[in-house]
Structure formats: structure tokens, C-alpha cells
Design a protein around this motif. Sequence first.
Motif, short mmCIF file in Angstrom:
data_model
loop_
_atom_site.label_atom_id
_atom_site.label_comp_id
_atom_site.label_asym_id
_atom_site.label_seq_id
_atom_site.Cartn_x
_atom_site.Cartn_y
_atom_site.Cartn_z
N UNK A 54 27.43 44.06 37.78
CA UNK A 54 26.50 45.09 37.36
C UNK A 54 25.14 44.95 37.93
N UNK A 55 24.44 43.95 37.89
CA UNK A 55 23.19 43.66 38.35
C UNK A 55 23.14 43.86 39.79
N UNK A 61 22.01 50.04 44.34
CA UNK A 61 21.79 51.50 44.22
C UNK A 61 20.48 51.86 44.23
N UNK A 62 19.24 50.90 43.58
CA UNK A 62 18.12 51.30 43.35
C UNK A 62 17.59 51.18 44.90
N UNK A 90 31.34 47.80 43.20
CA UNK A 90 31.17 48.44 41.74
C UNK A 90 29.93 49.54 42.11
N UNK A 91 29.22 49.43 43.26
CA UNK A 91 28.36 50.46 43.54
C UNK A 91 28.83 51.54 44.27
N UNK A 160 17.37 39.90 38.20
CA UNK A 160 16.05 40.01 37.19
C UNK A 160 15.54 41.30 37.14
N UNK A 161 15.78 42.13 38.32
CA UNK A 161 15.07 43.39 38.40
C UNK A 161 16.04 44.35 37.10
N UNK A 162 17.09 44.01 36.55
CA UNK A 162 17.39 44.83 35.35
C UNK A 162 18.14 46.28 35.76
N UNK A 163 18.47 46.35 37.01
CA UNK A 163 18.77 47.91 37.15
C UNK A 163 20.27 47.86 36.53
#
Length: 531
Positions: A54-55, A61-62, A90-91, A160-163
Motif C-alpha cells: 500500500x505504501x 500515485x503521489x 496495486x496502483x 515513510x511518506x505515508x501516502x
Amino acid sequence: MSFKSPFPDVEIPNLSVYDFLFGRVDPADAERPALIDGASGAVTTYQTLVAQIGGVAGALAARGLAVGEVVALHSPNVPAFAAVFHGILRAGGVATTINALYTAEDIAKQLTDSHAKFLFTVSPLLPQARAAAVTVGIPAENVIVLDGADGHPSLADLLTEGHPAPEVSFDPATHLAVLPYSSGTTGRPKGVMLTHRNLVANVCQINPRMGIGADDKLLAVLPFFHIYGMTVLLNAALYNRAALVTMPKFDLVEFLSIVSAQRCTYVFIAPPVAVALAKHPLVDDYDLSSVHSIFSGAAPLDQELGRAVATRLGCRVRQGYGMSEMSPVSHAIPFDRDDIALDSVGPTIANMECKLVDPATGQEVAYPAEGVSAPGELWCKGPNIMAGYLGNDEATAETLDADGYLHTGDIATVDAEGVVTIVDRMKELIKYKGYQVPPAELEALLLTHPQIADAAVIGVLDDEGEEVPKAFVVAQPGAKDLDEAAVIAFVAARVSPHKKVRRVEFIDLVPKSAAGKILRKDLRTRETAGK
């Protein structure tokens, strides 16, 4: 007459690869090991893996990855491979996996052809990856180095960006999941368009035949970037909630040490590993009693060699057959069938239909009421067959016919029980240790040598029974200092290691047809006669 799998059809859910594998992780499985680093023993649980996927998806995506765009993954087998590979899918992206042995030039060709927007790699492979990225114009911020390197984001940075993972919607039946590169039956590597349904289907089709269980530990030395490792190891193991023990490359001592220390139960190999397991004295120094099954693929396994491995290790040995264009498996000897000869590739897997076609007449070979059929080219169709070659309608039409049959380029027989045996090869492709080597690519390179007038390349067997590339070379008049060593060195300096020419023979004339096509069968006859 066509023949279907002797096994009943299996249900193939209309799901993306991510939803199929991870849509629901049972709480009881959350803390199970999904990946174990063979060198360090570090464990990634299923819960952690899903979070990492997911990360990665969110970070891509970001950074602007749109659904349907391509991301390249250039890495040996490390636990992070799974998170990145499935994060791309997943993206809604398309993963094009790149051989870890590739040169910068090879990488650049694949990046260009696939139109990749991002490139993931590891620091030991960064020099060639960076050079390729510069060549094709992928900026440094889009080259992600899994274990970190100055000037590039790392996997830890992305996580670690947490998107959050993006909400994406697409049709699994038509949306591309992966673009592995294959030479097909001949020619230069082409992007094999495999959909989410193709990959989901093949896991469903092979699952009853493989016998992988949640308590299994699978040694993952076969590369994930190759379709064999991608489907049979990465996806099938994760689907069954088994554990994958990763090895970045094959080293016999490390292989034996990891199997022994981790108590691996299921080992997937290519035939060169079988040679070592059958013959090398080091094998006796390790406790391999945990291994219950060895499955060989990517190239033909000799029956006597397979039996020798089974006897020495006290385990079952099986083999199968497939192509990247079939996601890849079409045939496999089931784990629970000791009665099927190891020189076959087993019955057709579920949901598939095959036929044998006489290449000389184009007529279908009759299915035998008893005994074994006449030989013919193996044609296969089913839900695991590719959508086609990327941007190459001509090659697609040559390989995939209007009725949906993939023409494999291999000559096979089938017996009255539906067991298929590969007996010969129509296609020109050389399989060196399971890796594809297109003769045309080496021939084109050889012709760039100023002292070479003409050249042809075929596969021949070495002393270990391994197929290796052999060049037949016509020297220019007055050529000096052109010997076998010089030819081998010339090629070695310009290709990936698995594509090296291993043998050279100088001849007066390359045999060709009236249309100018190299008559490789004449060279094979010459090779056989010379022994």
C-alpha cells in the motif's frame, strides 16, 4: 483433433492480482512469514507486506503515476521485490521486470520499448540502471534505489511518506499487469502483454497440481523477474500463505546452507541446479531432509538426472512446461502423480485446450486412442494466454492465431492419458540455464566485427547437457588474429553474461535458403556429424 486438460475447470475470479492475493488476509495469517531473507534471516510478515504494498502504491500515485503507465523493476530476489512489484500493480500500473544481468544498453532498450516512467533498482545494479535511465530520459528522482543511494529516493523514503494507496478501477480481463520481455519463438525480445486475469488464472490453474501449502517454505532462487519465478514462486506461494526464502543469485554452498538452516520444504529450480544436486560431493555435507518436493522448469530436465536427484535427496521431483506468453505454465506433472514419466511435462493444466499440428502439412495430429500420437507443433489456448506483444501486431499474428491458439514453436507428442512430451524445437531460441538467447541478436552483433564476413548461431549441448550458444563464423579474406578466443571475447564485452557465445567454429559458408534464411537445421546436422 484438439484435446483438453484431463482435470476439471477451476473457477477464475474476476479480480485484480492484488485483490486476488491480498484482498483479504485472515487474521490468523497476518503474522505468518511471507518472505524470509535467506542471507540474514530477516522476516517480512504478511501484515507487513500488505502495508508495504500500500505504501509503494501510494508513493507512486503521489509522484504522478497514472493507471496503465509502466514502472520498471530491476532487481534480484530480495524481500523488497514483492512489495514493489505488487505495489506497482496495486496502483494500477504495469510492471516490466528487467533481468538483473542486463547491461545498460539492454536495460535502455526495454525502458524505451515499454515507455517506463519509473525505474526501481538496487545499489549493486545502480551503475547500469542509472546509465540506462540517463539514456532514455528518466530523471534521477524517478530512479528509486531499494536499499538507498545518494541522489535517489529509497524504498524506505517511499514508505515513510505515508501516502495511502489510491482508489483505482479497471477491468482485470483487459488491464495489463505485467510486461515481461520474451523472444517468443524467434527474434529480438518483445514485451509480452499479460493482464491481471492472465496472472490470476495461471495461479488458479496450477494450484491444484503444485501442492503448495501454508506450512511450506519455498526456496526462491529462481528470479522473480522471470515469469517462472513471478507466477510459480512469488504469486502462487503468497496465494497459499506459504513463506518465500529469497536468494539473490545461485551459489551452491549458500543454496545448501539456506535450505538446511531454514528447513526449506519445496525447492523450485532450473536443470543446471539439478546437475549440482545429483553430482556434487558438497551435497552430502548438508541436512536436506526437510525437502519434500523439487520442481524443475525453464528448460528440459533429463529423466535420469531427475531420478538421481530424487534418490539422493529422498524427495519427489517434478517438471513442467510453459512460456512467458502463457503466464507461463501450460503443463505440469502433478505433485501427487508418481506414475507419470519424468521425461514428459505432464498433462495440460485446467481450463486449457491444446492441439498438435504437423508443421509440414498444417494438418492436426490425431489424438491417440492408445499409445502415443505422432509429433506435431504444440498449440495452446486458455485464460492464461497473453493479450499479444506490445506494439508488434506482426509478431502477435505470427504467434497467436484467430482462434486463440498460441503457437509454441515446440514439437510434442501426447499419449492416450493426456500426458504431453516435448520432443524437439522448431523455434530458434536458445535456452541457456533457463534464460532466453535469441540467435538473431548475436548474429547481428557478430556481423559488426570488421573481420567477420558472415555468422550464424545455434544452441548446442555442452559436456553437462546444458544448451549453450555456438557461433559459426565466416572470416573476411585476409582476416588476422581472428580465432575462437577473439570471437568469444568480442561478444562477451558487448552482451549480458547469459548471452555469451561459448563455442566457435569457422566455416567457409553459412548455409541459407533461396530467400536468405539461415538453415540452422543444416548447422545442427553438421554439429551432430562432427561428434
